[in-house]
Motif scaffolding. Structure first.
Motif, PDB file in Angstrom:
ATOM      1  N   ASP A 139       0.935  -1.012   0.370  1.00 39.74           N
ATOM      2  CA  ASP A 139       0.187  -0.477  -0.089  1.00 39.74           C
ATOM      3  C   ASP A 139       0.348   1.046  -0.258  1.00 39.74           C
ATOM      4  O   ASP A 139       2.218   1.307   1.034  1.00 39.74           O
ATOM      5  CB  ASP A 139      -1.226   0.231   1.388  1.00 39.74           C
ATOM      6  N   THR A 140       0.397   2.096  -0.218  1.00 33.76           N
ATOM      7  CA  THR A 140       0.741   3.025  -0.617  1.00 33.76           C
ATOM      8  C   THR A 140       0.934   3.980   0.898  1.00 33.76           C
ATOM      9  O   THR A 140       0.212   3.839   1.601  1.00 33.76           O
ATOM     10  CB  THR A 140       0.751   4.441  -1.894  1.00 33.76           C
ATOM     11  N   VAL A 141       1.711   3.896   1.368  1.00 32.39           N
ATOM     12  CA  VAL A 141       1.858   5.083   3.007  1.00 32.39           C
ATOM     13  C   VAL A 141       2.004   6.370   2.837  1.00 32.39           C
ATOM     14  O   VAL A 141       2.795   7.239   1.821  1.00 32.39           O
ATOM     15  CB  VAL A 141       3.156   4.680   3.940  1.00 32.39           C
ATOM     16  N   LYS A 142       1.358   6.926   3.104  1.00 32.74           N
ATOM     17  CA  LYS A 142       0.726   9.196   4.012  1.00 32.74           C
ATOM     18  C   LYS A 142       1.349   9.037   5.238  1.00 32.74           C
ATOM     19  O   LYS A 142       1.539   8.449   6.593  1.00 32.74           O
ATOM     20  CB  LYS A 142       0.125   9.160   3.455  1.00 32.74           C
ATOM     21  N   ARG A 143       2.470  10.148   5.417  1.00 30.76           N
ATOM     22  CA  ARG A 143       2.375  11.117   6.693  1.00 30.76           C
ATOM     23  C   ARG A 143       1.679  12.037   7.160  1.00 30.76           C
ATOM     24  O   ARG A 143       1.595  13.081   5.982  1.00 30.76           O
ATOM     25  CB  ARG A 143       3.969  11.375   6.508  1.00 30.76           C
ATOM     26  N   ARG A 184      -3.959  16.380   7.967  1.00 28.44           N
ATOM     27  CA  ARG A 184      -3.698  16.313   6.937  1.00 28.44           C
ATOM     28  C   ARG A 184      -2.129  15.343   6.307  1.00 28.44           C
ATOM     29  O   ARG A 184      -1.734  15.559   7.260  1.00 28.44           O
ATOM     30  CB  ARG A 184      -3.406  17.723   6.349  1.00 28.44           C
ATOM     31  N   ILE A 185      -2.794  15.055   5.024  1.00 27.64           N
ATOM     32  CA  ILE A 185      -1.188  14.253   4.212  1.00 27.64           C
ATOM     33  C   ILE A 185      -0.021  15.584   4.197  1.00 27.64           C
ATOM     34  O   ILE A 185      -0.403  16.794   3.685  1.00 27.64           O
ATOM     35  CB  ILE A 185      -1.494  13.914   3.084  1.00 27.64           C
ATOM     36  N   GLU A 191       3.230  14.921   3.606  1.00 28.46           N
ATOM     37  CA  GLU A 191       4.240  13.364   2.441  1.00 28.46           C
ATOM     38  C   GLU A 191       4.362  12.317   2.404  1.00 28.46           C
ATOM     39  O   GLU A 191       3.527  11.298   3.290  1.00 28.46           O
ATOM     40  CB  GLU A 191       5.007  12.989   3.956  1.00 28.46           C
ATOM     41  N   THR A 192       4.008  11.666   1.247  1.00 24.48           N
ATOM     42  CA  THR A 192       3.970  10.342   0.465  1.00 24.48           C
ATOM     43  C   THR A 192       5.373   9.813   0.136  1.00 24.48           C
ATOM     44  O   THR A 192       5.944  10.126  -0.003  1.00 24.48           O
ATOM     45  CB  THR A 192       3.014  10.564  -0.519  1.00 24.48           C
ATOM     46  N   PRO A 193       6.239   9.746   1.712  1.00 21.80           N
ATOM     47  CA  PRO A 193       7.106   8.805   1.440  1.00 21.80           C
ATOM     48  C   PRO A 193       7.403   7.740   0.166  1.00 21.80           C
ATOM     49  O   PRO A 193       6.660   6.735   0.031  1.00 21.80           O
ATOM     50  CB  PRO A 193       6.897   7.740   2.668  1.00 21.80           C
ATOM     51  N   ARG A 218       7.656   4.074  -1.930  1.00 19.79           N
ATOM     52  CA  ARG A 218       6.816   2.928  -1.168  1.00 19.79           C
ATOM     53  C   ARG A 218       8.781   1.483  -0.991  1.00 19.79           C
ATOM     54  O   ARG A 218       7.980   0.965  -0.524  1.00 19.79           O
ATOM     55  CB  ARG A 218       5.591   2.415  -2.017  1.00 19.79           C
TER      56      ARG A 218
END
Length: 395
Positions: A142-146, A152-153, A155-157, A159
């Protein structure tokens, strides 16, 4: 190199949604802790095995490991008591191993991961020889969000550089113990696994292949998922039981675990509860596992006057040990007196409590023999029982 296993089982597991800690709940007919322990105890490459338990869990622990064979139990060191956090509990277990004179490598495993495989343990053992710290890891799908503090999102590190980690984690024993002691002295808290603590202490941590089946039991749905993963076809089996006792001097009769006032007692080696005796035989019959007399011979003085709930609980445990489930217990009591009707609900509730069943899984009926035979003449009472269970299909 000597390798020990440290099984962390001191948590309360409140998110799993049960009154008892999740490590003592049953999964596929066995306590979660036993399922987590068994692969380590079966691995010849592992020496001492130590379990860290909650300070109030002595009885639960003894009951759980009592389902393991005596030869298997002999491999366990006395349990150590955990602390307020997982970090505290691991440190307590490591100290106990050190006091026992252990040196070498250690595998630290969470009891909540009850589906750990022997193959994963073998990879952990191999890692002990290659590095001072290594953890099983799985690539994320899965795509992970910080998230920021406002939810609110931010960052999208990437994967492809992220993994999730599991237990058992492999460490050089002295190195891990020293890292724990350093963190304790520095007041460094909040480490959710030992690899994070090792990183804090400045050690490199390697990875090895994890196992997607190595589910951590955290929420109620995790138990359902684990049951499905264990999935073996269950076969329905039915057993019957019958018991009879003659009246004798006394002022009460035990029926279905409840004491009923009566002008007579019964002649019996134990408490003479025909209901629980018949149910015990019904369960043992469904298991094809002898009868009550073969497990509790009346010639043995230790059973003189014994409470019959012990016999039924024993049969229930035999079903669980085989990975089985009890679907229904049905009891018919045959006597002219005492009157059973006013006590029916109490008897059902007591049987359900002993067997760990819902009330709707227990049926209790009473009848007379129309004054025919020994029961009709008021010379004694009898009981018929039927047990419906499901057992795993033989492999």
């Amino acid at each position: 190199m000597a390798v020990a296993a440290l099984i962390v089982a001191a948590g309360r597991g409140l998110r799993a949604g049960a009154e008892a800690p999740k490590q003592y709940r049953r999964l596929g007919g066995q306590p979660v802790l036993c399922r987590a322990l068994a692969p380590f105890l079966a691995e010849p490459g592992i020496g001492p095995v130590l379990v860290v338990i909650g300070s109030d869990d002595d009885a639960r622990y003894r009951n759980a490991i009592g389902e393991l064979g005596e030869s298997v139990q002999a491999r366990l060191l006395p349990p150590s008591y955990g602390g307020e956090s997982r970090q505290d509990s691991v440190r307590a277990g490591l100290r106990a191993l050190s006091q026992a004179g252990f040196a070498g490598a250690v595998l630290v495993h969470d009891a909540a991961r009850a589906l750990v495989s022997s193959a994963l343990i073998a990879r952990a053992l191999a890692a002990c020889h290659d590095t001072r710290a290594a953890v099983p890891a799985l690539a994320l799908t899965d795509t992970v969000k910080r998230l920021g503090s406002d939810g609110r999102i931010v960052e999208t590190p990437p994967r492809d550089r992220l993994v999730s980690v599991q237990t058992p984690q492999a460490f050089a024993f002295e190195t891990l113990l020293a890292a724990h002691e350093a963190a304790f002295a520095a007041g460094a808290r909040g480490f959710t696994d030992d690899s994070a603590l090792m990183e804090w202490a400045g050690h490199e941590v390697a990875t090895f292949a994890g196992d997607p089946m190595n589910l951590k039991l955290t929420h109620p749905d995790d138990f359902a998922a684990a049951e499905r993963r264990l999935g073996r076809d269950l076969v329905t089996r039915v057993g019957t039981g019958y018991d009879v006792h003659a009246f004798a001097e006394g002022d009460h009769v035990w029926l279905g675990g409840v004491s009923l006032p009566h002008g007579r007692g019964v002649a019996a080696h134990s408490d003479g509860d025909v209901g629980l005796h018949a149910l015990t035989d019904a369960l043992l019959g469904a298991l094809a596992d002898g009868d009550i007399g073969s497990h509790f011979p009346p010639s043995d003085p230790q059973w003189r006057g014994a409470s019959s709930d012990r016999f039924l609980a024993f049969a229930v445990e035999r079903v669980a040990a085989r990975g089985g489930r009890i679907d229904h217990l049905d009891l018919t009591i045959i006597c002219e007196a005492p009157k059973v009707g006013p006590h029916r609900d109490a008897i059902r509730a007591r049987i359900a409590a002993i067997a760990g069943l819902r009330l709707d899984q227990v049926g209790v009926k009473a009848t007379t023999s129309e004054r025919l035979g020994f029961t009709g003449r008021g010379e004694g009472l009898a009981a018929l029982a039927t047990a419906t269970i499901r057992l795993p299909e033989p492999e």
